[in-house]
Design a protein around this motif. Structure first.
Motif, PDB file in Angstrom:
ATOM      1  N   HIS A 168       2.487 165.434  37.841  1.00 29.64           N
ATOM      2  CA  HIS A 168       1.925 166.387  38.799  1.00 29.64           C
ATOM      3  C   HIS A 168       0.960 167.308  38.078  1.00 29.64           C
ATOM      4  O   HIS A 168       1.239 167.792  36.977  1.00 29.64           O
ATOM      5  CB  HIS A 168       3.042 167.221  39.436  1.00 29.64           C
ATOM      6  N   MET A 169      -0.171 167.529  38.708  1.00 33.99           N
ATOM      7  CA  MET A 169      -1.153 168.470  38.187  1.00 33.99           C
ATOM      8  C   MET A 169      -1.539 169.397  39.337  1.00 33.99           C
ATOM      9  O   MET A 169      -1.839 168.929  40.435  1.00 33.99           O
ATOM     10  CB  MET A 169      -2.381 167.715  37.674  1.00 33.99           C
ATOM     11  N   TRP A 170      -1.497 170.696  39.097  1.00 34.10           N
ATOM     12  CA  TRP A 170      -1.793 171.655  40.157  1.00 34.10           C
ATOM     13  C   TRP A 170      -3.226 171.462  40.627  1.00 34.10           C
ATOM     14  O   TRP A 170      -4.177 171.624  39.858  1.00 34.10           O
ATOM     15  CB  TRP A 170      -1.570 173.074  39.647  1.00 34.10           C
ATOM     16  N   LYS A 171      -3.394 171.087  41.899  1.00 28.04           N
ATOM     17  CA  LYS A 171      -4.712 170.688  42.398  1.00 28.04           C
ATOM     18  C   LYS A 171      -5.784 171.766  42.247  1.00 28.04           C
ATOM     19  O   LYS A 171      -6.933 171.445  41.915  1.00 28.04           O
ATOM     20  CB  LYS A 171      -4.608 170.235  43.857  1.00 28.04           C
ATOM     21  N   LEU A 182      -7.745 171.293  39.066  1.00 29.30           N
ATOM     22  CA  LEU A 182      -8.346 170.004  38.714  1.00 29.30           C
ATOM     23  C   LEU A 182      -9.736 170.171  38.102  1.00 29.30           C
ATOM     24  O   LEU A 182     -10.119 169.415  37.205  1.00 29.30           O
ATOM     25  CB  LEU A 182      -8.436 169.104  39.951  1.00 29.30           C
ATOM     26  N   HIS A 183     -10.496 171.150  38.589  1.00 38.69           N
ATOM     27  CA  HIS A 183     -11.846 171.338  38.051  1.00 38.69           C
ATOM     28  C   HIS A 183     -11.809 171.734  36.579  1.00 38.69           C
ATOM     29  O   HIS A 183     -12.699 171.371  35.811  1.00 38.69           O
ATOM     30  CB  HIS A 183     -12.593 172.395  38.872  1.00 38.69           C
ATOM     31  N   GLY A 199      -6.324 171.638  28.995  1.00 41.73           N
ATOM     32  CA  GLY A 199      -5.783 170.385  28.487  1.00 41.73           C
ATOM     33  C   GLY A 199      -4.799 169.730  29.439  1.00 41.73           C
ATOM     34  O   GLY A 199      -4.123 170.400  30.232  1.00 41.73           O
ATOM     35  N   PHE A 200      -4.706 168.404  29.355  1.00 43.55           N
ATOM     36  CA  PHE A 200      -3.799 167.660  30.220  1.00 43.55           C
ATOM     37  C   PHE A 200      -2.340 167.808  29.795  1.00 43.55           C
ATOM     38  O   PHE A 200      -1.450 167.263  30.440  1.00 43.55           O
ATOM     39  CB  PHE A 200      -4.189 166.176  30.234  1.00 43.55           C
ATOM     40  N   ARG A 220     -10.883 160.782  34.686  1.00 40.23           N
ATOM     41  CA  ARG A 220     -12.068 159.928  34.627  1.00 40.23           C
ATOM     42  C   ARG A 220     -13.333 160.767  34.490  1.00 40.23           C
ATOM     43  O   ARG A 220     -14.220 160.456  33.693  1.00 40.23           O
ATOM     44  CB  ARG A 220     -12.145 159.063  35.887  1.00 40.23           C
ATOM     45  N   LEU A 221     -13.412 161.862  35.261  1.00 39.15           N
ATOM     46  CA  LEU A 221     -14.588 162.724  35.195  1.00 39.15           C
ATOM     47  C   LEU A 221     -14.720 163.352  33.814  1.00 39.15           C
ATOM     48  O   LEU A 221     -15.823 163.427  33.255  1.00 39.15           O
ATOM     49  CB  LEU A 221     -14.502 163.808  36.271  1.00 39.15           C
ATOM     50  N   GLN A 222     -13.598 163.774  33.235  1.00 40.74           N
ATOM     51  CA  GLN A 222     -13.651 164.359  31.893  1.00 40.74           C
ATOM     52  C   GLN A 222     -14.175 163.343  30.879  1.00 40.74           C
ATOM     53  O   GLN A 222     -15.023 163.663  30.042  1.00 40.74           O
ATOM     54  CB  GLN A 222     -12.270 164.852  31.466  1.00 40.74           C
TER      55      GLN A 222
END
Length: 246
Positions: free
Chosen positions: A47-50, A53-54, A62-63, A150-152
Motif C-alpha cells: 500500500h502506498m498513500w495515494k 504518489l507524485h 523513497g519507496f 514506472r514514472l520514476q
C-alpha cells in the motif's frame, strides 16, 4: 452437539486508504472476537498513500515508505488475498479475481473466486482519458504504486540520456502534465525539485535554468479550480516562481 455457526465472511476489495483502514478496524472489532472473518483483496502486494504518489514518482520520496500488505495483515490478524478484481457473481455471492503475474509474466496468484457474505468495494478512482486519441499510447497515468515506480524509472532514464547525449542534439527536456488539480500541481512542483536534485548529483546539463521546461495544462480557467480563487491565485504565483509554465 450442534456445530457452531461459521462467522460471516466480510470481503473488502481495494487496499487503498479506505480499504486498509476498514480491514484493520473490522479485524479489531469483529475479527479478534471471532464475530467475522475479514479478507482484504488487492492486485498489489503493498500500500502506498495515494496523495503521495507524485512524490514517489518524482523520486523526492523513497519507496521504503510502502506498507507491506502481507506483513500488515499478519500483524492485524485479517486475511490478505492477492488478485485483480474483475467482477461479482451476486447469485453465488462470489468475488471474481483475475490471475496476477510478476514483471517477468510468471504467475503469482491464479484466477479464482472468493465467497462473501458482506462485500465492500473500495477500489478508488482512475484517471479518465475521455477517449482522447493518442492518450493511452503516449501518456503515463499516476493512479497506482506501479505507475509511480514506472514514472520514476522513466524520469531517471530520461535525465541520464540527456546527460550522456543519447538524445542526440536535444538542448532541453520538456515535461508536460495534463490536469492542474492537486496531483498535477504537486507533481509539477516535485518535478522541479527533482530536476534540482539531478543537477546536484551529476546530471550537469540540467543546471541551466532553461534546461528543463515543465508545463501544466488545465481546461478550467485556473489551477485548483475546486478550491477558492484566493488559494488558486497563490498557488499559480508560486508555480510561476518555480518557472512552471501554466
Amino acid at each position: 452437539m450442534p456445530q457452531a455457526s461459521k462467522p460471516p465472511q466480510i470481503v473488502i476489495v481495494g487496499a487503498g486508504t479506505a480499504g486498509l483502514n476498514l480491514a484493520t478496524r473490522l479485524s479489531r472489532r469483529l475479527g479478534h472476537a471471532g464475530k467475522a472473518e475479514i479478507t482484504l483483496v488487492d492486485e498489489n502486494l503493498s500500500h502506498m498513500w495515494k496523495p503521495s504518489l507524485h512524490e514517489f514518482a518524482a523520486g523526492t520520496k523513497g519507496f521504503d515508505e510502502e506498507i507491506s500488505l502481507l506483513e500488515h495483515s499478519h500483524r492485524n490478524e485479517y486475511n490478505f488475498r492477492l488478485g485483480r478484481f474483475t467482477g461479482i457473481d451476486r447469485e453465488k455471492r462470489l468475488v471474481e479475481l483475475q490471475a496476477v503475474n510478476d514483471p517477468s509474466n510468471r504467475p503469482l496468484a491464479p484466477k479464482r473466486a472468493l465467497p462473501y457474505d458482506i462485500l465492500v468495494l473500495a477500489i478508488g478512482s482512475r484517471s479518465n482519458d475521455f477517449g482522447t486519441p493518442g492518450v493511452a499510447e503516449n501518456c503515463m497515468m499516476l493512479d497506482t504504486p506501479a505507475q509511480a515506480k514506472r514514472l520514476q524509472a522513466e524520469l531517471l532514464n530520461l535525465f541520464l540520456r540527456f546527460q550522456t547525449g543519447a538524445l542526440g542534439t536535444t538542448e532541453k527536456l520538456e515535461l508536460t502534465i495534463i490536469g492542474a488539480g492537486a496531483t498535477g500541481v504537486e507533481l509539477a512542483a516535485e518535478l522541479r525539485e527533482a530536476a534540482g536534485q539531478f543537477a546536484r548529483n551529476g546530471i550537469h546539463k540540467v543546471r541551466r535554468p532553461d534546461a528543463v521546461t515543465i508545463r501544466l495544462i488545465e481546461a478550467a480557467p485556473r489551477v485548483l479550480s475546486a478550491l477558492p480563487e484566493t488559494i488558486s491565485a497563490k498557488v499559480a504565483r508560486h508555480l510561476r516562481e518555480l518557472h512552471i509554465d501554466v
